[in-house]
Scaffold this active site. Structure first.
Site, PDB file in Angstrom:
ATOM      1  N   SER A 129     -10.690  69.190 -62.964  1.00  0.00           N
ATOM      2  CA  SER A 129     -11.034  67.808 -63.683  1.00  0.00           C
ATOM      3  C   SER A 129     -10.332  67.719 -64.928  1.00  0.00           C
ATOM      4  O   SER A 129     -10.214  68.746 -65.401  1.00  0.00           O
ATOM      5  CB  SER A 129     -12.693  67.428 -63.547  1.00  0.00           C
ATOM      6  OG  SER A 129     -13.172  67.790 -62.440  1.00  0.00           O
TER       7      SER A 129
HETATM    8  C1  LIG Z   1     -13.085  67.173 -58.823  1.00  0.00           C
HETATM    9  S1  LIG Z   1     -13.534  68.596 -57.872  1.00  0.00           S
HETATM   10  C2  LIG Z   1     -14.575  69.572 -58.785  1.00  0.00           C
HETATM   11  C3  LIG Z   1     -13.940  70.173 -60.117  1.00  0.00           C
HETATM   12  C4  LIG Z   1     -14.300  71.714 -60.307  1.00  0.00           C
HETATM   13  N1  LIG Z   1     -15.671  71.285 -60.915  1.00  0.00           N
HETATM   14  C5  LIG Z   1     -13.411  72.640 -61.264  1.00  0.00           C
HETATM   15  O1  LIG Z   1     -14.054  72.800 -62.345  1.00  0.00           O
HETATM   16  O2  LIG Z   1     -12.282  72.869 -60.901  1.00  0.00           O
HETATM   17  C6  LIG Z   1     -14.503  68.185 -56.567  1.00  0.00           C
HETATM   18  C7  LIG Z   1     -14.848  68.896 -55.569  1.00  0.00           C
HETATM   19  O3  LIG Z   1     -15.889  68.412 -54.756  1.00  0.00           O
HETATM   20  C8  LIG Z   1     -15.877  69.108 -53.611  1.00  0.00           C
HETATM   21  N2  LIG Z   1     -16.730  68.343 -52.576  1.00  0.00           N
HETATM   22  C9  LIG Z   1     -16.644  67.187 -52.180  1.00  0.00           C
HETATM   23  N3  LIG Z   1     -17.567  66.769 -51.331  1.00  0.00           N
HETATM   24  C10 LIG Z   1     -18.449  67.688 -51.269  1.00  0.00           C
HETATM   25  C11 LIG Z   1     -19.827  67.927 -50.729  1.00  0.00           C
HETATM   26  N4  LIG Z   1     -20.297  67.228 -49.955  1.00  0.00           N
HETATM   27  N5  LIG Z   1     -20.671  68.954 -51.032  1.00  0.00           N
HETATM   28  C12 LIG Z   1     -19.987  69.776 -51.921  1.00  0.00           C
HETATM   29  N6  LIG Z   1     -18.704  69.716 -52.494  1.00  0.00           N
HETATM   30  C13 LIG Z   1     -17.974  68.771 -52.121  1.00  0.00           C
HETATM   31  C14 LIG Z   1     -14.540  69.018 -53.100  1.00  0.00           C
HETATM   32  O4  LIG Z   1     -14.088  69.716 -52.252  1.00  0.00           O
HETATM   33  C15 LIG Z   1     -13.869  69.229 -54.541  1.00  0.00           C
HETATM   34  O5  LIG Z   1     -13.680  70.780 -54.571  1.00  0.00           O
END
Ligand SMILES: C[S@@+](CC[C@H](N)C(=O)[O-])C[C@H]1O[C@@H](n2cnc3c(N)ncnc32)[C@H](O)[C@@H]1O
Length: 302
Positions: free
Chosen positions: A67
């Site tokens: 992010s």
């Molecule tokens: C913007 S990224 C997160 C960035 C992370 N916090 C970092 O510091 O790099 C969003 C993440 O949410 C995950 N995601 C999407 N749907 C999800 C779900 N239902 N449960 C868990 N993770 C999920 C995606 O696979 C993705 O890796």
């Protein structure tokens, strides 16, 4: 100071000068944990720009990223983590945010980060180990269910946009706990909200603008016919100012009126209360209600 360290510290300095990093705990964590360890294949200059960096696509669509640091700072300030806290992150991604949180909660706290894709979880574990944060537990599961076996949590944070607030997140939060998440209010209108419990509902204590990829899995935003109507109305809204004069059916006019009212209201003074869907709630003239799948959001401006 090495070149990498200079790039790293100058990004932190900028976030501080912009007033996004506000507290010593968040600043110390940002200064201590280098972002490049979580983005090993990305050029350093790009890593230390204040930008989101996509790390995974499916069918051309971005599904994971690191992010934007500015938004991470805003959300970590909203979260108000304390040393010793137990925190659940939904959306482990690269593991960078989990590492920042692990730095803040320290040895007496615990960070559990979950992601829906096994390859992402595997990478996050490797990055965290390399950065010296093996104590963070990274689990592959659908975040819509939370992670009950380590509950209750002092804090729950989503780093992926939710369309509704899952029951599990409310149930797995301690009574004095705090939930921070990017929430989709209407179509592509997203804000990051910090919620705390108040009797039988959640109430927002802060809001900010944000833009996140959407939650996948069982709790993803429903794709219903109604969405199409909203998108259509949204387009109209952008084109026409005096929209209420259009000869639309009354239901659509009301919907549109709410949309206009909401769009024109700023986040300043915005309060959101989250009630279970089945609550008998009689709204006042100054309130705006958005009915979701499990909850109803009541918005007003104070
Ligand atoms: C913007 S990224 C997160 C960035 C992370 N916090 C970092 O510091 O790099 C969003 C993440 O949410 C995950 N995601 C999407 N749907 C999800 C779900 N239902 N449960 C868990 N993770 C999920 C995606 O696979 C993705 O890796």
């Amino acid at each position: 100071m090495s070149n990498i360290s200079a790039l790293h510290q100058s990004l932190v300095e900028r976030l501080k000068q912009q007033g996004l990093i506000r507290t010593p705990r968040v600043e110390t964590a940002f200064r201590a944990v280098p972002r490049h360890l979580f983005l090993p294949d990305v050029p350093l200059k790009k890593v230390y720009k204040d930008e989101a960096i996509v790390t995974k696509r499916l069918d051309g669509q971005a599904v994971s990223s690191s992010s934007q640091p500015a938004v991470m700072a805003i959300m970590l300030e909203q979260l108000d983590l304390q040393p010793g806290d137990r925190v659940l992150e939904i959306g482990a991604g690269t593991g960078y945010n989990a590492a920042l949180m692990a730095h803040i909660v320290g040895e007496t706290g615990q960070v559990i980060a979950i992601d829906i894709d096994e390859d992402i979880v595997e990478d996050a574990r490797q990055h965290l180990a390399k950065a010296g944060f093996e104590q963070v537990k990274v689990v592959c599961t659908d975040g819509g269910f939370g992670y009950p076996s380590a509950a209750p949590y002092d804090r729950i944070i989503l780093t992926v946009a939710a369309w509704d607030i899952a029951i599990a997140w409310q149930e797995q939060l301690k009574p004095q706990g705090r939930l921070v998440l990017p929430l989709t209010l209407k179509d592509n209108v997203q804000i990051t909200v910090a919620f705390e419990s108040a009797d039988s509902y959640l109430v927002s204590i802060s809001t900010s603008n944000c833009g996140f990829m959407k939650l996948r899995g069982a709790f993803a935003e429903p794709q219903e016919a109604e969405d199409t109507i909203s998108i259509h109305l949204n387009k109209l809204l952008m084109q026409v100012e005096n929209i209420l004069l259009l000869p639309l059916p009354i239901q659509l006019q009301l919907k549109l009126y709410n949309l206009i009212k909401f769009r024109r209201s700023s986040l300043k003074g915005l309060r959101i209360r989250v009630y279970p869907q089945d609550t008998d709630y009689i709204k006042t003239a100054d309130e705006f209600v958005i009915v979701k799948r499990w909850t109803r959001l009541v918005l007003d401006w104070q």
